[in-house]
Motif scaffolding. Sequence first.
Motif, PDB file in Angstrom:
ATOM      1  N   ARG A 109      -3.002 -21.166  -6.529  1.00 21.23           N
ATOM      2  CA  ARG A 109      -4.244 -21.465  -5.816  1.00 21.23           C
ATOM      3  C   ARG A 109      -3.920 -21.530  -4.324  1.00 21.23           C
ATOM      4  N   VAL A 111      -4.068 -34.071  -0.072  1.00 21.64           N
ATOM      5  CA  VAL A 111      -4.561 -35.136  -0.956  1.00 21.64           C
ATOM      6  C   VAL A 111      -3.308 -35.853  -1.478  1.00 21.64           C
ATOM      7  N   ASP A 130      -1.727 -31.546  -3.364  1.00 19.73           N
ATOM      8  CA  ASP A 130      -2.666 -30.465  -3.018  1.00 19.73           C
ATOM      9  C   ASP A 130      -2.177 -29.650  -1.819  1.00 19.73           C
ATOM     10  N   TYR A 155      -2.845 -39.419  -9.308  1.00 16.16           N
ATOM     11  CA  TYR A 155      -2.735 -38.503 -10.453  1.00 16.16           C
ATOM     12  C   TYR A 155      -1.339 -38.565 -11.053  1.00 16.16           C
ATOM     13  N   ASN A 173      -1.239 -25.935  -7.321  1.00 14.38           N
ATOM     14  CA  ASN A 173      -1.850 -25.813  -8.659  1.00 14.38           C
ATOM     15  C   ASN A 173      -1.803 -24.386  -9.223  1.00 14.38           C
ATOM     16  N   LYS A 220     -13.993 -28.503 -16.014  1.00  9.49           N
ATOM     17  CA  LYS A 220     -12.787 -27.884 -15.452  1.00  9.49           C
ATOM     18  C   LYS A 220     -11.603 -28.144 -16.370  1.00  9.49           C
ATOM     19  N   PHE A 266       0.073 -32.152 -10.153  1.00  5.64           N
ATOM     20  CA  PHE A 266      -0.985 -31.448 -10.882  1.00  5.64           C
ATOM     21  C   PHE A 266      -0.454 -30.119 -11.418  1.00  5.64           C
ATOM     22  N   ASP A 296      -7.280 -23.580  -9.653  1.00  6.12           N
ATOM     23  CA  ASP A 296      -6.536 -24.171 -10.775  1.00  6.12           C
ATOM     24  C   ASP A 296      -6.486 -23.295 -12.036  1.00  6.12           C
TER      25      ASP A 296
HETATM   26  C1  BMA Z   1      -8.817 -32.391  -9.192  1.00 11.82           C
HETATM   27  C2  BMA Z   1      -8.778 -30.893  -8.992  1.00 11.82           C
HETATM   28  C3  BMA Z   1      -7.419 -30.444  -8.534  1.00 11.82           C
HETATM   29  C4  BMA Z   1      -6.833 -31.311  -7.447  1.00 11.82           C
HETATM   30  C5  BMA Z   1      -6.983 -32.775  -7.786  1.00 11.82           C
HETATM   31  C6  BMA Z   1      -6.513 -33.695  -6.673  1.00 11.82           C
HETATM   32  O1  BMA Z   1     -10.111 -32.812  -9.437  1.00 11.82           O
HETATM   33  O2  BMA Z   1      -9.735 -30.533  -8.024  1.00 11.82           O
HETATM   34  O3  BMA Z   1      -7.533 -29.126  -8.052  1.00 11.82           O
HETATM   35  O4  BMA Z   1      -5.467 -31.002  -7.323  1.00 11.82           O
HETATM   36  O5  BMA Z   1      -8.345 -33.059  -8.055  1.00 11.82           O
HETATM   37  O6  BMA Z   1      -7.225 -33.456  -5.484  1.00 11.82           O
END
Ligand code: BMA
Length: 324
Positions: free
Chosen positions: A51, A271, A297, A235, A35, A146, A276, A97
């Motif tokens: 990050r 993750v 991640d 995502y 990220n 965020k 992202f 991020d």
């Molecule tokens: C989101 C953020 C990102 C992360 C994503 C998947 O809420 O926290 O930093 O890449 O979740 O874990």
Amino acid sequence: MPPLNGLHERLFHRHPSNPILSAADWPYPSNTVFNAGATLLPDGTTLLLCRVEDRRGISHLCAARSPNGLDHWQIDPHPTLMPDPKNHPEELWGIEDPRIMWMPELKQYAITYTAYSQSGPSVSLALTKDFQTFERRGQIMPAENKDAALLPRRIGDNWALIHRPVSSISEGAHIWISYSPDLRHWGSHRVVMQARRGAWWDASKIGLASPPIETDRGWLIVYHGMRMTPAGCLYRLGLALLDLKSPEKCLSRGEPWIFGPEESYERDGDVSNVVFPCGFTVGNDGDTIHLYYGAADTCIALATGSVSSLLDWLDGNGQPDGEE
Ligand code: BMA
């Protein structure tokens, strides 16, 4: 696993050397690197503000510079920006991020990032001229919030911040915009785009991915949409166009997602099933877009597209935003 793209048009092409950066490249011990915010420095160097998560689970930011945005990365030998919980208690559990925006009026880069603590994630701002010294402005949006980026110039008299608060009452988490005369006092808060519902790919939470891209037709935004599945969060990325003069107005929002986890480095990691992006650079032709995204991640990958193709795609696949 069978290919996932099917007959869909590919708007972003993954670089064959992906992932381009990971913890294995780091000059000091780290767990994962992902990220990253991105910008082009005046001499053409690509700077990624990555990050970096350590083995406590706490993240900090570290700058990596490359002459071509792809390889020969010079990574700062030590963390570039560490959480500073003594002066900023909202950073107790790390900073995450970053999104970078060059602000011509300020003659500085603005970095908006997530500050994380027991109060939840919140939005903080730091200004820098050189990514070596930073003026920390602290928290500008309280928790939970965020996925924030500033527009590079004032809209009328005010600065504009796109961000993503979370409310425990509303279903889903939506993208908002707020305005400020001084980057300190924020108001005129408006919802820009809502998470869709039910079966939609962006049904649980949406948030700005990389900072907005100014085009003749509007502010083009790449946003992430998260869908909760029985196997966890998934995502993916979508596109939308905001009005140039009134960016709280969403002129068009793509219906299908345009980019999602397909490759093993996006499917498997700390993750899984996460793409992202937090940053992009635009090539000398003013059209080629290099999108830098965190994959699962765990690492950083690069995908390349064209701003005009993204706008053309929105013409055929977008709708004025509204309730689905
Ligand atoms: C989101 C953020 C990102 C992360 C994503 C998947 O809420 O926290 O930093 O890449 O979740 O874990």
